[in-house]
Design an enzyme around this catalytic site. Structure first.
Site, PDB file in Angstrom:
ATOM      1  CD  GLN A 202      -3.080   0.615   0.083  1.00 28.71           C
ATOM      2  OE1 GLN A 202      -3.217  -0.550  -0.251  1.00 28.71           O
ATOM      3  NE2 GLN A 202      -3.761   1.604  -0.457  1.00 28.71           N
ATOM      4  N   GLY A 205       2.278   1.762  -3.317  1.00 30.45           N
ATOM      5  CA  GLY A 205       1.250   1.995  -4.323  1.00 30.45           C
ATOM      6  C   GLY A 205       1.320   0.987  -5.454  1.00 30.45           C
ATOM      7  N   GLY A 206       1.075   1.455  -6.678  1.00 28.95           N
ATOM      8  CA  GLY A 206       1.087   0.559  -7.833  1.00 28.95           C
ATOM      9  C   GLY A 206       2.400  -0.165  -7.989  1.00 28.95           C
ATOM     10  CD  GLU A 229       5.111 -27.739   9.766  1.00 32.24           C
ATOM     11  OE1 GLU A 229       4.648 -28.751  10.315  1.00 32.24           O
ATOM     12  OE2 GLU A 229       5.823 -27.806   8.766  1.00 32.24           O
TER      13      GLU A 229
END
Length: 230
Positions: A202, A205-206, A229
């Site tokens: 986040q 970003g892109g 596990e």
């Protein structure tokens, strides 16, 4: 999966899933109930089963979210093993103790691995937020960026101490006595890394969503630790 004695043989019937590496394994570790009632800890035996025995069949291989497709589904139908100590690990009926020993060590390894990856994601996100300028100022000046990363960093510090403490207890105590501690460390560290990877994506970003950055791989890899596990 169960095993019963028939003369000088154990006869195993049942199924096993997620057999890692079964595509080239010569033996498979199969846990089967040999005594007691369903749900009881004792009465399970850890058999060492040669994969070329009659009745041992790999039904299919499963693809997973991140790992190679070497996780087989195995069917065991009237698989016969000799009744001797070389047919199983540990003592007959104490397979759960065998399982807990290596599961505990793998759980703490998973927790440490996830913690390290989480800290990496946090550190990289902080570094990027300081360098990246938007609207004439560093991204790091925004509280919406600062607060989640500060919270994750704080939690990483707490989880680190939990992992260290649990690892120390693993070295100094009976494995069966500290199941709760190992489970807590594994539970929290493996969720922390998913949260940290998601936050790093986040912040970037892109660019964070692309495979130019390692965060999507970190998420895919460590997401399984919230299942594996136990």
């Amino acid at each position: 999966t169960s095993a019963v004695k028939d003369g000088d043989s154990w006869v195993i019937n049942g199924n096993k899933r997620f057999n890692s590496g079964i595509h080239e394994a010569t033996h498979d570790l199969v846990f089967a109930r040999t005594s007691g009632e369903p749900g009881q800890g004792l009465g399970i035996t850890a058999f060492i089963v040669p994969t070329d025995l009659p009745g041992f069949e790999v039904v299919k291989m499963d693809w997973t979210f991140n790992m190679p497709s070497d996780h087989g589904i195995v069917r065991l139908k009237d698989v016969r093993l000799p009744v001797d100590n070389e047919s199983y690990l540990g003592e007959a009926g104490e397979g759960l103790i065998v399982a807990q020993h290596f599961l505990h060590e793998n759980r703490i390894r998973q927790a440490a691995s996830s913690l390290g990856a989480a800290q990496f994601c946090i550190d990289e996100a902080v570094k990027y937020a300081k360098q990246r300028h938007t609207w004439g100022k560093p991204l790091a000046t925004n509280q919406a960026i600062q607060f989640p990363l500060a919270e994750l960093h704080t939690e990483a510090e707490m989880v680190r101490n939990l992992v260290y403490k649990t690892a120390w207890h693993l070295d100094h105590h009976n494995h069966m006595e500290i199941t709760d501690q190992v489970s807590m460390a594994n539970y929290r560290a493996n969720r922390l890394v998913c949260q940290a990877a998601d936050r790093a994506i986040q912040v970037f970003g892109g660019e964070g969503y692309t495979r130019n950055r390692p965060f999507e791989h970190i998420y895919r890899h460590h997401r399984r630790y919230r299942i594996t596990e136990g």
